[in-house]
Every structure is written in C-alpha cells, then in structure tokens.
Design an enzyme around this catalytic site. Structure first.
Site, PDB file in Angstrom:
ATOM      1  N   LYS A   1      -3.404   9.182 -12.788  1.00  0.00           N
ATOM      2  CA  LYS A   1      -3.952   7.944 -12.195  1.00  0.00           C
ATOM      3  C   LYS A   1      -4.670   8.266 -10.874  1.00  0.00           C
ATOM      4  O   LYS A   1      -4.401   9.299 -10.247  1.00  0.00           O
ATOM      5  CB  LYS A   1      -2.855   6.912 -11.937  1.00  0.00           C
ATOM      6  CG  LYS A   1      -1.692   7.346 -11.018  1.00  0.00           C
ATOM      7  CD  LYS A   1      -1.891   7.076  -9.542  1.00  0.00           C
ATOM      8  CE  LYS A   1      -0.678   7.435  -8.709  1.00  0.00           C
ATOM      9  NZ  LYS A   1      -0.921   7.664  -7.293  1.00  0.00           N
TER      10      LYS A   1
ATOM     11  N   ASP B   1       6.178   4.599  -9.283  1.00  0.00           N
ATOM     12  CA  ASP B   1       4.889   4.561  -9.992  1.00  0.00           C
ATOM     13  C   ASP B   1       5.028   4.460 -11.502  1.00  0.00           C
ATOM     14  O   ASP B   1       4.026   4.340 -12.205  1.00  0.00           O
ATOM     15  CB  ASP B   1       4.130   5.880  -9.751  1.00  0.00           C
ATOM     16  CG  ASP B   1       3.353   5.863  -8.463  1.00  0.00           C
ATOM     17  OD1 ASP B   1       3.305   4.805  -7.817  1.00  0.00           O
ATOM     18  OD2 ASP B   1       2.802   6.920  -8.109  1.00  0.00           O
TER      19      ASP B   1
HETATM   20  O1  C5P Z   1       9.871   6.199  -6.117  1.00  0.00           O
HETATM   21  P1  C5P Z   1       9.364   7.570  -5.873  1.00  0.00           P
HETATM   22  O2  C5P Z   1      10.396   8.642  -6.148  1.00  0.00           O
HETATM   23  O3  C5P Z   1       8.077   7.866  -6.523  1.00  0.00           O
HETATM   24  O4  C5P Z   1       9.069   7.645  -4.301  1.00  0.00           O
HETATM   25  C1  C5P Z   1       9.017   8.854  -3.592  1.00  0.00           C
HETATM   26  C2  C5P Z   1       9.176   8.561  -2.117  1.00  0.00           C
HETATM   27  O5  C5P Z   1       8.009   7.885  -1.626  1.00  0.00           O
HETATM   28  C3  C5P Z   1      10.331   7.618  -1.768  1.00  0.00           C
HETATM   29  O6  C5P Z   1      11.520   8.341  -1.569  1.00  0.00           O
HETATM   30  C4  C5P Z   1       9.843   6.972  -0.488  1.00  0.00           C
HETATM   31  O7  C5P Z   1      10.059   7.818   0.618  1.00  0.00           O
HETATM   32  C5  C5P Z   1       8.344   6.867  -0.686  1.00  0.00           C
HETATM   33  N1  C5P Z   1       7.899   5.575  -1.207  1.00  0.00           N
HETATM   34  C6  C5P Z   1       7.956   4.443  -0.384  1.00  0.00           C
HETATM   35  N2  C5P Z   1       7.511   3.232  -0.865  1.00  0.00           N
HETATM   36  C7  C5P Z   1       7.012   3.133  -2.112  1.00  0.00           C
HETATM   37  C8  C5P Z   1       6.936   4.261  -2.944  1.00  0.00           C
HETATM   38  C9  C5P Z   1       7.385   5.469  -2.474  1.00  0.00           C
HETATM   39  O8  C5P Z   1       8.395   4.515   0.762  1.00  0.00           O
HETATM   40  N3  C5P Z   1       6.576   1.947  -2.535  1.00  0.00           N
END
Ligand code: C5P
Length: 295
Positions: free
Chosen positions: A16, A142
């Site tokens: 993406k 995501d």
């Molecule tokens: O959810 P995911 O593992 O993809 O997110 C990775 C990191 O990115 C999270 O631990 C967080 O620190 C940050 N993040 C965030 N807000 C979001 C998505 C991700 O703070 N909406």
C-alpha cells in the site's frame, strides 16, 4: 476438518501507499488516531498455505530477516483465528517476500490479511465478517485496510476502513532508500513535536484531483517531519531524488519508501530510467489497483 484436503492454497498480498496521512493525536491506549487514504499497488508478496505435519504453525520465508515465529503477523493471525473458531488443522505457510521490510508499504499487515481472507473462504463463513475485522485489528493497525482489495479511507488507529473511489488512475514509482524506519519511533517523534494541522485526508477523493500533477498539490503526510527527525538520511534521499529528477516525491506511512505519482506507464518507466541513471537508489514501477482490477 477439511480446511486443506492436502492441497495448496495461494494468495497474493499487495503493498500500500498512504496518499494522505493525518495524525489527530495520541490516544489513551498509546496509539494515535489517524485519517488516511490508502491505495493498494501492484507489488505483491506471495503466500502458499499447505497442510502441515506438525501441530505448531510452520512458517517459511524467502527473506532471512522475516521472523518465522510468534512475531510474524501471519502466525498471530492464525493463532487469533483459531482462538475464535477452535483448533485449525496443522498448516505450513510459505511466504515469498517481495515487499521490502520496514518500508511503510504494509507488507506484514497485508500478508496477515491475505492469510485471514484465505482461511475465511476455506472455513466457509464460520468466521463472521465482523470477527474477521476484529482479528485483523488485533494483529496490527494496518491489517484491516488490506481486507479490502483497493483504495480505502482509514480512521481510528487504522481499524475503521471504508472503500472509496479514487478519481485518479495511475502509476506510482517507488524509491527504496537502503534502510528501514521504526514506526513506533516515528510516532514517538510526532508526539514530541506534537502539532495537529487541520487538513482534509479525503481531499484526494474529490473529482478535481484526477491527474498526477493536481494530486501532487494535495497529498500530504503528517508523519513526514518525524520520519526525517528519526532518520535524517530520509530527507537526504528525498532531496536527492527530487533534485535529480525534478519530480515530486512523497513518504508513505512512517517510511522509508518514497513514491511519485505518474499518469501513464510510459511516464513512470521514463522516471525510473532517470532515477537509475542519476542516483544509486533502487526503484520500481507499480500501478495503483482500482475497482476495475477486481471485476
Ligand atoms: O499496530 P502496529 O503494530 O502496526 O503499530 C506499530 C506501532 O506504531 C505501534 O506500536 C505504535 O507505536 C505505532 N502506531 C501508533 N498509532 C497507530 C498505528 C501505529 O502509535 N495508529
């Protein structure tokens, strides 16, 4: 349970790009509320699901840096799915990694979503759509956006997703700086800088923005400054590629990939040739996947 019947089930998992990305603020759970228009592009990981001979989930990957244990998003997706529907038969997953890691292209999230959708089909409706979305959101912010095949408008921490029609149909030339950027470090840097500009993430869905040139005027990424703070080489890479090609580039997600929008395949190929000639940076021509692709 005849989820596999001994044969192989294959899927492709697209990458993406975030055309726009607005960060609204930090939430009580530590994540950030976002608004983003996310397009899928024709760069894919390949996934094969086969019957396994070990009760533990087996993951094999063509890329040695990808974890094949509980850290793998596919592993977490299968685990959460079996918590929901009961034990699944032993399975082996072969992951053919083509989407670069730590690149803001959502590869790990897309892999997990593809496996969830494959198993969802094999389980013939035993997992309801809302359970599927819930599991996807548990795996990563995501992942839900990859449950839909083309462009979506995303909000919440990423788990609220609505399919949308992009008026622009075109090509994205990707440039891969030779390093990854940590998503959590970028969000932490955004938090430290803390500004919330009031911009409309869905502006690129307006009919007016139907050419790459017009689109370039309205694309934005609130994380860009924080990406440059965390990884100053990102700013250097963007400056170099923009100076040498006289083309506008954008950061996708929390980096490190840069992308440029072009209206035709020919223009995209010409830009790639200029990048190859004038810089050491690797690049790739991709097309934005639209609803037409899924008909
Ligand atoms: O959810 P995911 O593992 O993809 O997110 C990775 C990191 O990115 C999270 O631990 C967080 O620190 C940050 N993040 C965030 N807000 C979001 C998505 C991700 O703070 N909406």
């Amino acid at each position: 349970m005849s989820v596999f019947c001994g044969d192989r089930h294959s899927a492709i998992a697209p990458a993406k790009i975030n055309l726009t990305l607005r960060v609204l603020g930090r939430r009580a759970d530590g994540y950030h509320d976002l608004e983003s228009v996310v397009a899928k592009i024709t760069l894919y990981d390949g996934i094969d699901l086969l019957a396994g001979d070990d009760p533990a989930i087996q993951i094999e990957c063509t890329h040695s840096a990808v974890p094949t244990d509980t850290q793998n998003t596919i592993w977490r997706a299968i685990e959460l799915l079996s918590n929901c529907v009961g034990p699944l038969p032993p399975m082996r997953v072969q992951l053919h990694k083509r989407i670069p890691l730590g690149a803001g292209l959502g590869g790990g999230s897309s892999d997990a979503a593809s496996v969830l959708m494959l198993l969802h089909r094999r389980l013939e409706g035993r997992v309801g759509d809302s359970n599927l979305a819930h599991i996807a959101a548990e795996v990563g912010s995501d992942v839900c956006c990859f449950l839909h095949p083309h462009t979506v408008s995303m909000s919440g921490r990423g788990e609220i997703v609505r399919p949308v029609e992009l008026p622009w149909r075109g090509w994205a030339v990707l440039v891969f700086p030779p390093f990854g950027v940590s998503t959590s470090a970028v969000y932490a840097a955004w938090q430290a800088n803390g500004s919330v500009p009031d911009r409309d993430a869905e502006i690129c869905l307006r009919d007016t923005y139907n050419t790459a040139e017009k689109l370039d005027e309205v694309l934005f990424n609130d994380l860009e400054g924080s990406v440059f703070t965390v990884e100053p080489r990102m700013k250097e890479a963007k400056d170099i590629v923009e100076d040498k090609t006289q083309q506008r580039f954008h950061v996708t997600g929390s980096g490190s990939t840069l992308f440029a929008c072009l209206d035709s395949h020919e223009q995209a190929e010409q830009l790639k040739q200029r990048i190859d000639r004038l810089s050491d940076l690797k690049s790739l021509v991709t097309r934005v996947i639209t609803s037409e692709d899924n008909k």
